[in-house]
Design a protein around this motif. Structure first.
Motif, PDB file in Angstrom:
ATOM      1  N   ILE A 113       0.844  -1.207   0.000  1.00  0.00           N
ATOM      2  CA  ILE A 113       0.000   0.000   0.000  1.00  0.00           C
ATOM      3  C   ILE A 113       0.872   1.248   0.000  1.00  0.00           C
ATOM      4  O   ILE A 113       0.605   2.216  -0.729  1.00  0.00           O
ATOM      5  N   ALA A 114       1.940   1.225   0.790  1.00  0.00           N
ATOM      6  CA  ALA A 114       2.842   2.382   0.861  1.00  0.00           C
ATOM      7  C   ALA A 114       3.509   2.646  -0.479  1.00  0.00           C
ATOM      8  O   ALA A 114       3.681   3.805  -0.894  1.00  0.00           O
ATOM      9  N   GLU A 115       3.863   1.565  -1.194  1.00  0.00           N
ATOM     10  CA  GLU A 115       4.541   1.726  -2.478  1.00  0.00           C
ATOM     11  C   GLU A 115       3.625   2.311  -3.553  1.00  0.00           C
ATOM     12  O   GLU A 115       4.091   2.976  -4.480  1.00  0.00           O
ATOM     13  N   THR A 116       2.335   2.054  -3.438  1.00  0.00           N
ATOM     14  CA  THR A 116       1.394   2.527  -4.459  1.00  0.00           C
ATOM     15  C   THR A 116       0.686   3.824  -4.070  1.00  0.00           C
ATOM     16  O   THR A 116      -0.177   4.297  -4.813  1.00  0.00           O
ATOM     17  N   SER A 117       1.049   4.391  -2.936  1.00  0.00           N
ATOM     18  CA  SER A 117       0.432   5.642  -2.476  1.00  0.00           C
ATOM     19  C   SER A 117       1.392   6.804  -2.661  1.00  0.00           C
ATOM     20  O   SER A 117       2.616   6.625  -2.654  1.00  0.00           O
ATOM     21  N   ALA A 118       0.844   7.991  -2.813  1.00  0.00           N
ATOM     22  CA  ALA A 118       1.661   9.182  -2.995  1.00  0.00           C
ATOM     23  C   ALA A 118       2.420   9.509  -1.710  1.00  0.00           C
ATOM     24  O   ALA A 118       1.925   9.226  -0.610  1.00  0.00           O
TER      25      ALA A 118
END
Length: 463
Positions: A113-118
């Motif tokens: 989730i962190a990798e795909t969030s701004a």
């Protein structure tokens, strides 16, 4: 008719109360209570701080942010553990010596989730998904109690054994230094310290008597840490840099955001955590000789859901059972839930005063590794003991156990085995505990329920 006894033949009320107290409900004297609680804290501390350390580093938090994140995890773990052990009427709490804290099983999907969030919106996206997962647990949890007839000793024995076996890489990594990226990972000095700690615990178990044997693990951790100091393997920097007090404030990392893909992935993780938590309650019920029924499972899972839902308000993560502490109960045979409640209260203090938590973190990773081999191995032994009572003279039961154990060990033996599967399947099957549990339940249905007139277990009611 015989006349009822009269006079002094009646036992005193205090005698009745004392003899009727189950070991789970026993209130130990302070001299035994505190050391036993310290053993639980020592066993869990590294696991409690692992999720905030990894996630905090992944999203680029500074030292102050990391301190807040760790403090939040400790506080939520303390609150959840107290709620679980003490309970609130018939609403929440399994009233067993059961520890609840942030689970490492959610780390991988939260990193995704962190990798795909701004940048700057990573933690809000994670926390929004975690909160929905908490609601999901509260809605689905009551049904788990009704499914307990599908978890006879044949199934629970497999699951308990897998909990111990699949956790073994954790103390092995600790024994090698803890940091797989370090140049000296696996150095002889680390292995020697872990071996020395294990030897100390074994000596206390062999030659100790009474209470000394019960606190053998704590004594091993203490002596192992003292032995590490002359060789520079005890790091005091955390103690010097930690602030005295740091209470988390609500939504310090931003208001939660609800992204559909993130929510879906965390709900899948929550199913895995509910399976593991239910297995932990079943295991602890066997160890404590107070078997967990449907209502117990429901109240326990409701506690998981409450902690998972409210945790993100202060910076917590998905909350579930801590198998490490099941091992402590199995090893020490101290089954009082009030011991674990005191450990939960201590976690609250550690979270409110990080400088105190840093004292616990002084225990070197190799020392934890030596003790962890005993802890997690004892869980596997509990599972084997349960399986020994499950009718393994029947060929279908042997096949069930063999296939379920095999399915549970696949992620351990070949971590990339499911790399080509969809993400949701990797989440479920990538956990040896959940994979083995699902296979064991499915085969138990196939062999003992489908097409048969009688069932090996009676359905349990759920609150």
């Amino acid at each position: 008719m015989a006349q009822p006894p009269t006079g002094p033949a009646h036992p005193a009320p205090d005698t009745l109360l004392t003899s009727d107290v189950h070991p789970v409900d026993e209130k130990l004297p302070l001299a035994r209570l505190v050391p036993a609680a310290l053993q639980h804290i020592a066993a869990m501390y590294a696991g409690v701080v692992t999720p905030p350390l990894i996630i905090g580093q992944a999203v680029g938090l500074d030292a102050a942010g990391m301190t807040r994140l760790i403090a939040a995890s400790l506080l939520i773990a303390g609150l959840a553990t107290i709620l679980q052990t003490v309970g609130v009427a018939n609403i929440a709490g399994n009233r067993l010596p059961f520890v609840n804290a942030a689970s490492s099983a959610g780390i991988a999907p939260m990193l995704a989730i962190a990798e795909t969030s701004a940048p700057g919106r990573q933690l809000p996206a994670i926390y929004g998904a975690v909160m929905v997962a908490g609601v999901f647990c509260l809605l689905v949890g009551p049904f788990f109690g009704r499914l307990l007839r599908f978890f006879p000793p044949l199934v629970t024995g497999v699951v308990i054994t897998l909990i111990g076996v699949t956790l073994m890489p954790v103390p092995v990594a600790w024994a090698r230094g803890g940091d797989a990226t370090a140049a000296d990972f696996g150095a002889t000095k680390y292995l020697a310290l872990a071996g020395f700690t294990l030897l100390v615990i074994l000596l206390f178990q062999r030659f100790g008597r009474g209470f000394v044997r019960q606190v053998a693990l704590l004594l091993g951790l203490f002596i192992g840490t003292l032995a590490a100091i002359p060789f520079g393997m005890a790091d005091f920097s955390a103690l010097r840099e930690a602030p005295v007090a740091a209470l988390p404030s609500p939504f310090a990392f931003g208001a939660p955001e609800f992204q559909p893909a993130a929510v879906l992935s965390l709900c899948i993780v929550m199913l895995v955590l509910m399976t593991e938590s239910s297995a932990g309650m079943l295991a602890l019920g066997e160890i404590c000789e107070r078997r967990s029924d449907g209502r117990t499972i429901t109240r326990g899972l409701r506690t998981d859901g409450i902690a998972t839902l409210l945790g993100p308000v202060f910076g917590g993560f998905p909350t579930s059972a801590f198998a490490q502490n099941v091992g402590v109960v199995s090893l020490t045979r101290v089954r009082s839930r009030y011991v674990v409640a005191v450990a939960g209260a201590a976690l609250l203090v550690l979270g409110a005063f990080p400088v105190l938590g840093a004292v616990v973190s002084l225990v070197p990773m190799p020392v934890l590794g030596g003790a962890g081999i005993v802890l997690f191995g004892s869980i596997a032994v509990s599972g084997i003991r349960t399986l020994s009572e499950a009718g393994l003279d029947d060929s279908s039961n042997i096949i069930l156990v063999a296939v379920a154990l095999g399915a549970g060990i696949i992620p351990l033996a070949a971590p990339t085995f499911y790399a080509g599967f969809p993400a949701w399947a990797q989440t479920v099957l990538g956990s040896g505990i959940s994979a083995g549990a699902l296979v064991a339940v499915a085969l138990n249905l196939f062999f003992h329920h489908l097409g048969t007139r009688s069932h090996p277990a009676v359905a349990l009611k759920s609150s």
